[in-house]
Design a protein around this motif. Structure first.
Motif, PDB file in Angstrom:
ATOM      1  N   LEU A 115       3.748   5.882 -13.604  1.00 48.66           N
ATOM      2  CA  LEU A 115       2.379   5.728 -14.093  1.00 48.66           C
ATOM      3  C   LEU A 115       2.067   4.275 -14.423  1.00 48.66           C
ATOM      4  CD1 LEU A 115       2.347   8.829 -16.492  1.00 48.66           C
ATOM      5  CD2 LEU A 115       1.530   8.709 -14.137  1.00 48.66           C
ATOM      6  N   THR A 116       2.893   3.354 -13.954  1.00 50.73           N
ATOM      7  CA  THR A 116       2.706   1.937 -14.262  1.00 50.73           C
ATOM      8  C   THR A 116       1.420   1.410 -13.621  1.00 50.73           C
ATOM      9  OG1 THR A 116       5.094   1.576 -14.350  1.00 50.73           O
ATOM     10  CG2 THR A 116       3.707  -0.372 -14.048  1.00 50.73           C
ATOM     11  N   LEU A 168       0.824  -1.208   0.000  1.00 51.04           N
ATOM     12  CA  LEU A 168       0.000   0.000   0.000  1.00 51.04           C
ATOM     13  C   LEU A 168       0.857   1.256   0.000  1.00 51.04           C
ATOM     14  CD1 LEU A 168      -2.870  -0.990   2.479  1.00 51.04           C
ATOM     15  CD2 LEU A 168      -2.986  -0.818  -0.017  1.00 51.04           C
ATOM     16  N   ASN A 169       1.967   1.226   0.723  1.00 51.54           N
ATOM     17  CA  ASN A 169       2.867   2.388   0.716  1.00 51.54           C
ATOM     18  C   ASN A 169       3.559   2.542  -0.633  1.00 51.54           C
ATOM     19  OD1 ASN A 169       2.563   3.600   3.288  1.00 51.54           O
ATOM     20  ND2 ASN A 169       3.718   1.943   4.225  1.00 51.54           N
ATOM     21  N   VAL A 170       3.811   1.424  -1.307  1.00 50.89           N
ATOM     22  CA  VAL A 170       4.350   1.509  -2.671  1.00 50.89           C
ATOM     23  C   VAL A 170       3.359   2.246  -3.557  1.00 50.89           C
ATOM     24  CG1 VAL A 170       4.967   0.192  -4.728  1.00 50.89           C
ATOM     25  CG2 VAL A 170       5.807  -0.546  -2.498  1.00 50.89           C
ATOM     26  N   LEU A 171       2.083   1.875  -3.471  1.00 48.07           N
ATOM     27  CA  LEU A 171       1.049   2.543  -4.269  1.00 48.07           C
ATOM     28  C   LEU A 171       1.007   4.036  -3.971  1.00 48.07           C
ATOM     29  CD1 LEU A 171      -1.963   0.047  -4.074  1.00 48.07           C
ATOM     30  CD2 LEU A 171      -0.745   0.733  -6.142  1.00 48.07           C
ATOM     31  N   GLN A 187      -8.371   2.669  -3.497  1.00 45.91           N
ATOM     32  CA  GLN A 187      -8.274   4.097  -3.179  1.00 45.91           C
ATOM     33  C   GLN A 187      -6.898   4.658  -3.525  1.00 45.91           C
ATOM     34  OE1 GLN A 187      -9.085   4.915   0.965  1.00 45.91           O
ATOM     35  NE2 GLN A 187      -8.254   6.985   0.863  1.00 45.91           N
ATOM     36  N   TYR A 188      -5.847   3.860  -3.288  1.00 45.11           N
ATOM     37  CA  TYR A 188      -4.493   4.339  -3.525  1.00 45.11           C
ATOM     38  C   TYR A 188      -4.038   4.168  -4.979  1.00 45.11           C
ATOM     39  CZ  TYR A 188      -4.073   4.516   1.576  1.00 45.11           C
ATOM     40  OH  TYR A 188      -4.248   4.804   2.910  1.00 45.11           O
ATOM     41  N   GLY A 189      -4.908   3.611  -5.830  1.00 50.43           N
ATOM     42  CA  GLY A 189      -4.580   3.624  -7.249  1.00 50.43           C
ATOM     43  C   GLY A 189      -4.315   2.301  -7.921  1.00 50.43           C
ATOM     44  N   ALA A 220      -5.598   4.936 -12.363  1.00 54.74           N
ATOM     45  CA  ALA A 220      -6.915   4.381 -12.028  1.00 54.74           C
ATOM     46  C   ALA A 220      -7.889   5.487 -11.629  1.00 54.74           C
ATOM     47  CB  ALA A 220      -6.780   3.362 -10.898  1.00 54.74           C
ATOM     48  N   GLU A 221      -7.422   6.432 -10.834  1.00 55.06           N
ATOM     49  CA  GLU A 221      -8.291   7.532 -10.412  1.00 55.06           C
ATOM     50  C   GLU A 221      -8.644   8.419 -11.602  1.00 55.06           C
ATOM     51  OE1 GLU A 221      -8.520  11.043  -6.980  1.00 55.06           O
ATOM     52  OE2 GLU A 221      -6.664   9.917  -7.287  1.00 55.06           O
TER      53      GLU A 221
END
Length: 210
Positions: A74-75, A62-65, A94-96, A198-199
């Motif tokens: 942008l991967t 999650l921290n990577v995201l 939520q984080y992408g 994603a967002e």
């Protein structure tokens, strides 16, 4: 296709690597065992998709995201994890992340998820399909683009992002440099107030953009 795999279980990595290398069109697969190395590779590499475990040493998934936006990566990311906790799934989206799979998923399920994400869809448990390809621009979409000072080229880039194309392929289709494509995508993120791909796809849909 260039793929990045991040997992701290080497046997799982080896099996997944062997399976993915059997897919036509896969050119290279890089791997690492912790989140800090993952971020370094995402910052310097140009990957079409990354499959990342949620539970990682040093820096978790999650921290990577969360950090990918800061390093300009942008991967598209698919989380592949043993956790099916609804909160983990919600946070990943939520984080992408663009997808979320169980480690028990079959090779065919993983392959299908990769193709769906590269086609611009979001792949999450019980979430159905998102990010489908659009048609032609409507007058309202053209007005929206003009209102936000987007060029015709930037709208073209947005369409291709929604189709799931990686930056390199967008550059080839539009005869642009990779740096120019990344600049256009950064502008689109700012206009859409999005932190990741994603967002941006979700917000583009909300605005009725194709």
């Amino acid at each position: 296709m260039k793929i990045l795999l991040i997992d701290d279980h080497q046997m799982f990595l080896d099996g997944l690597t062997a399976m993915l290398f059997s897919i036509p069109g896969v050119q290279s697969i890089d791997s690492a065992n912790d989140g800090k190395t993952a971020l370094s590779m995402l910052q310097t590499g140009d990957y079409d998709v990354a499959l990342i475990d949620l539970r990682l040493p040093v820096v978790d998934g999650l921290n990577v995201l969360q950090s990918m936006h800061q390093i300009g990566s942008l991967t598209p990311v698919i989380m592949v994890t043993a956790s099916q906790d609804p909160q983990d799934i919600q946070q990943a989206e939520q984080y992408g992340a663009m997808g979320y799979l169980a480690k028990s998923a079959s090779g065919r399920e993983i392959l299908t998820a990769i193709h769906r994400v590269l086609a611009g869809e979001l792949v999450f448990p019980d979430h159905g399909l998102f990010g489908q390809r659009g048609a032609q621009s409507s007058p309202s979409q053209q007005h929206w683009a003009k209102q936000h000072n987007l060029t015709r080229r930037q709208v073209q880039v947005l369409r291709l992002v929604k189709q799931g194309l990686p930056n390199q392929e967008i550059a080839q289709q539009l005869f642009l440099s990779l740096a120019t494509v990344k600049s256009h995508i950064s502008t689109l993120f700012r206009v859409l107030d999005a932190k990741n791909r994603a967002e941006a796809i979700r917000k583009a849909q909300q605005f009725g953009l194709d």
